[in-house]
Design a protein around this motif. Structure first.
Motif, PDB file in Angstrom:
ATOM      1  N   UNK A 183       0.928  -1.303   0.318  1.00 37.74           N
ATOM      2  CA  UNK A 183       0.089   0.052  -0.716  1.00 37.74           C
ATOM      3  C   UNK A 183       0.833   0.740  -0.030  1.00 37.74           C
ATOM      4  N   UNK A 184       1.921   1.371   1.007  1.00 41.33           N
ATOM      5  CA  UNK A 184       2.698   2.116   0.733  1.00 41.33           C
ATOM      6  C   UNK A 184       4.035   2.815  -0.434  1.00 41.33           C
ATOM      7  N   UNK A 185       4.312   1.435  -0.934  1.00 46.20           N
ATOM      8  CA  UNK A 185       4.474   1.781  -2.405  1.00 46.20           C
ATOM      9  C   UNK A 185       3.825   2.159  -3.365  1.00 46.20           C
ATOM     10  N   UNK A 186       2.327   2.018  -3.781  1.00 48.09           N
ATOM     11  CA  UNK A 186       1.330   2.565  -4.306  1.00 48.09           C
ATOM     12  C   UNK A 186       1.018   4.043  -3.742  1.00 48.09           C
ATOM     13  N   UNK A 187       1.328   4.248  -3.075  1.00 48.78           N
ATOM     14  CA  UNK A 187       1.065   5.601  -2.641  1.00 48.78           C
ATOM     15  C   UNK A 187       1.942   6.720  -3.115  1.00 48.78           C
ATOM     16  N   UNK A 188       4.111   5.984  -3.107  1.00 45.59           N
ATOM     17  CA  UNK A 188       4.854   6.715  -3.419  1.00 45.59           C
ATOM     18  C   UNK A 188       4.320   6.681  -5.246  1.00 45.59           C
ATOM     19  N   UNK A 189       4.564   5.905  -5.618  1.00 45.69           N
ATOM     20  CA  UNK A 189       3.898   5.920  -7.131  1.00 45.69           C
ATOM     21  C   UNK A 189       2.564   6.686  -7.371  1.00 45.69           C
ATOM     22  N   UNK A 190       1.575   6.765  -6.487  1.00 47.72           N
ATOM     23  CA  UNK A 190       0.511   7.615  -6.672  1.00 47.72           C
ATOM     24  C   UNK A 190       1.161   9.142  -6.819  1.00 47.72           C
ATOM     25  N   UNK A 191       1.737   9.595  -5.652  1.00 47.58           N
ATOM     26  CA  UNK A 191       2.839  11.189  -5.071  1.00 47.58           C
ATOM     27  C   UNK A 191       4.173  11.184  -6.306  1.00 47.58           C
ATOM     28  N   UNK A 192       4.324  10.651  -7.101  1.00 53.17           N
ATOM     29  CA  UNK A 192       5.459  10.478  -7.706  1.00 53.17           C
ATOM     30  C   UNK A 192       4.938  11.425  -8.693  1.00 53.17           C
ATOM     31  N   UNK A 193       3.594  11.256  -9.051  1.00 56.39           N
ATOM     32  CA  UNK A 193       3.201  12.519 -10.530  1.00 56.39           C
ATOM     33  C   UNK A 193       3.091  13.326 -10.307  1.00 56.39           C
ATOM     34  N   UNK A 194       2.555  14.056  -9.009  1.00 54.85           N
ATOM     35  CA  UNK A 194       2.038  14.625  -8.514  1.00 54.85           C
ATOM     36  C   UNK A 194       3.399  16.018  -7.575  1.00 54.85           C
TER      37      UNK A 194
END
Lengths: 312, 305
Positions: A187-198
């Motif tokens: 879940x935290x890795x998915x969060x990092x990936x999500x935040x990467x774009x912004x």
């Protein structure tokens, strides 16, 4: 000169039995907006390197060389830049928050350096919005919580929110999912990936897991015993690793076959000073006479990659 | 019955914490069973109970047909010879005052056995140069190998390894696993790990635990290829794998691990389960055979595809 630039950075720790060289002439650059994966096993110097960037080294540590972020000399200025252009997410979310303060007070304090003039209500609103962005439900209610009321996964989300609240230009995440359970780490890795774009700053993602680095990062730097042995764009590194240590590391982790598992024989050496041989020579399958008498320098190869090996 | 180890409806409580509830499993001689789960799943408690180190609250555990609950003092001593464990924190399990040589010889002394098996074992585990060292002079990987030597020197029929690779660098993990894979004669091996890549590589069969309950058991390959329990599926999908094409689906399980002190009613997994229905919130699913030697505790096990 690149936006983040490390030029011949060495780090020595003074100890009772002489000095230990934790980093040996590390040179590295990172463009703005890129994510660098810093990979290595224990004792490779990866944590020392990011602590040096943050200006958080303990007494007795001596850094030489140059480290600059957007032209600012980090050796001098890191303490002033922390909480503004520099922020860090630590490995263990259970100990990185202060147990006696609520999240509200900690998330507000974390913004003071960046926004000295903003009223408390506004800082609180920013904190709540950032908690929501990092996937925390009911952020207004959560702000009143103390750290012990949160699970490890939630605490790591809070720490990521705390780091991002400072609008850092360089975000360092030191093994941010290592202490978490498998499904929570995902879940935290998915969060990092999500935040990467912004996120328009750069990030250094420290990990012992090549699989995670491959998933998140643009570039990889591989450290072994305080020496940078290979740097490359992430796809190129995995497609064709050039340093024997990187090759062995990928083989160890990527293994999916049957029979005996790949290992790297021997152990990581203890470093006492600059070596006059290749640091990987004692464990290297390609080791030749030259490797024992001459330390290979990190040299440019095609495709924007570098390796420190006579045979790369 | 030719099982080496048999556990029937085992429940383990510590005060008001139910660490393991109604767990049944078997291990055949020479077989490797992987026990996988996240924090609070009860995997370490169950592993210790299976060799009599933790008392069970209900249920029955037997090794080679002997019920652990009815063993007398002599029987327990015999059991210790035949069933050994390598604890997770291997370094802490070694007395700091003994050298490696003494640590490895101690089990033989206790059981009054000859030490003829010691030299080849020391050779095989690569400990010859470490015999004069004390535990604080060992690396993590070396301490694990010494703990393994202490277990193996008694040539146990059953070996429990609790997180044998946790805390080790990836280049050293393979060494430890190769030792476990290469054991001859093969003991029945119960391998406890949170690391799916380790379990996948080493075990013949797999038991997946979630909040104290076994949710799926079966052949390792079958479960990895076609998990039938939604938690097993989510756990396998969450494990990081090197995937240069970056094709790994971003499927993750939502939600937190509930506290084992207050597990959700019905199926403990229902708050995180993508296909939970009304019955899952009320009724604890019992393990059912679904073919291919598999058992799944789910009201709506995943079918093909």
């Amino acid at each position: 000169m690149s936006w983040l630039e490390l030029d011949q950075v060495s780090l020595d720790y003074a100890g009772r039995s002489g000095t230990v060289r934790a980093l040996d002439r590390v040179s590295l650059s990172l463009a703005r907006g890129r994510i660098l994966g810093l990979v290595g096993e224990s004792g490779s110097g990866k944590s020392s390197l990011v602590l040096a960037l943050m200006g958080l080294l303990p007494d007795g540590a001596h850094v030489t060389g140059r480290m600059t972020l957007d032209g600012a000399d980090l050796i001098v200025e890191a303490p002033r830049l922390r909480g503004r252009s520099l922020a860090m997410v630590f490995q263990d979310p259970m100990t990185a928050l202060n147990p006696v303060f609520t999240l509200e007070s900690q998330l507000i304090d974390a913004q003071r350096a960046r926004f000295p003039g903003l009223p408390r209500a506004e800082l609180r609103a920013r904190a709540a919005a950032m908690l929501r962005r990092t996937g925390i439900a009911e952020p207004d209610r959560r702000l009143a919580s103390y750290p012990h009321e949160l699970s490890g996964g939630l605490r790591q989300r809070v720490l990521i929110a705390m780091a991002l609240l400072a609008l850092p230009e360089l975000l360092i995440a030191d093994e941010p999912v290592t202490a978490l359970d498998v499904t929570i780490a995902a879940q935290i890795m998915a969060l990092f990936e999500e935040l990467r774009d912004g996120f328009d700053g750069s990030m250094i993602f420290v990990s012992h897991s090549l699989a995670l680095v491959l998933r998140l990062c643009d570039e990889v730097a591989v450290l072994y015993a305080g020496t940078l042995v290979e740097t490359a764009p992430v796809a190129a590194l995995f497609a064709a690793p050039r340093h024997p240590y990187t090759q062995a590391l990928i083989a160890c982790e990527a293994d999916g076959g049957a029979g005996a598992l790949p290992t790297i024989p021997g152990a990581v050496p203890r470093l006492a000073g600059p070596a006059d041989s290749c640091v990987f020579a004692p464990r290297c399958p390609l080791c030749a006479e030259r490797c024992r008498v001459e330390a290979p320098v990190l040299r440019d190869l095609v495709g924007g990659r570098r390796a420190a090996c006579h045979f790369a | 019955m030719n099982s080496l180890l048999e556990a029937e409806h085992v429940t383990i409580r510590f005060g008001r914490l139910t660490a393991v509830a109604d767990a049944s499993l078997t291990l055949a001689a020479g077989e490797t069973l992987g026990l996988v789960g996240e924090s609070g799943s009860g995997k370490s408690s169950l592993a210790k109970a299976l060799i009599g180190l933790v008392p069970v609250t209900a249920g029955r555990i037997s090794i080679e047909g002997h019920d652990l609950a009815t063993l007398d003092r002599a029987g327990r001593l015999r059991l210790r010879r035949r069933a050994q464990i390598v604890l997770q924190d291997a370094a802490a399990s070694l007395s700091p005052r003994f050298t490696v040589a003494r640590l490895i010889a101690e089990p033989l002394r206790i059981h009054r056995l000859a030490d003829s098996g010691m030299p080849p074992l020391i050779e095989r585990l690569g400990l010859a140069d470490l015999l004069d060292r004390y535990p604080h002079e060992l690396s993590g990987g070396q301490a694990k190998r010494v703990a393994l030597a202490r277990a193996l020197v008694l040539t146990p029929e059953l070996l429990v390894a609790d997180e044998p690779t946790a805390g080790l660098d990836i280049s050293v993990q393979g060494e430890m696993l190769n030792l476990l894979i290469g054991l001859r004669p093969r003991p029945g091996l119960l391998l406890v790990s949170h690391d799916l890549s380790v379990i996948r590589r080493v075990s013949d069969r797999l038991a997946v635990l979630y909040l104290g309950r076994i949710v799926e058991t079966g052949p390792t390959r079958t479960i990895f290829n076609r998990p039938a329990h939604p938690y097993a599926a989510g756990l396998i999908a969450s494990a990081p794998v090197i995937d240069p094409e970056r094709r790994q689906p971003r499927r993750t399980l939502s939600g937190e691990l509930p506290s084992p002190f207050a597990p959700p009613p019905g199926c403990a997994f229902h708050p995180r389960c993508p296909q939970a229905q009304a019955i899952c919130r009320r009724v604890v699913p019992v393990a059912q055979a679904v073919g291919e030697g598999r058992e799944v505790a789910c009201h709506f096990p995943l079918t093909e595809g």
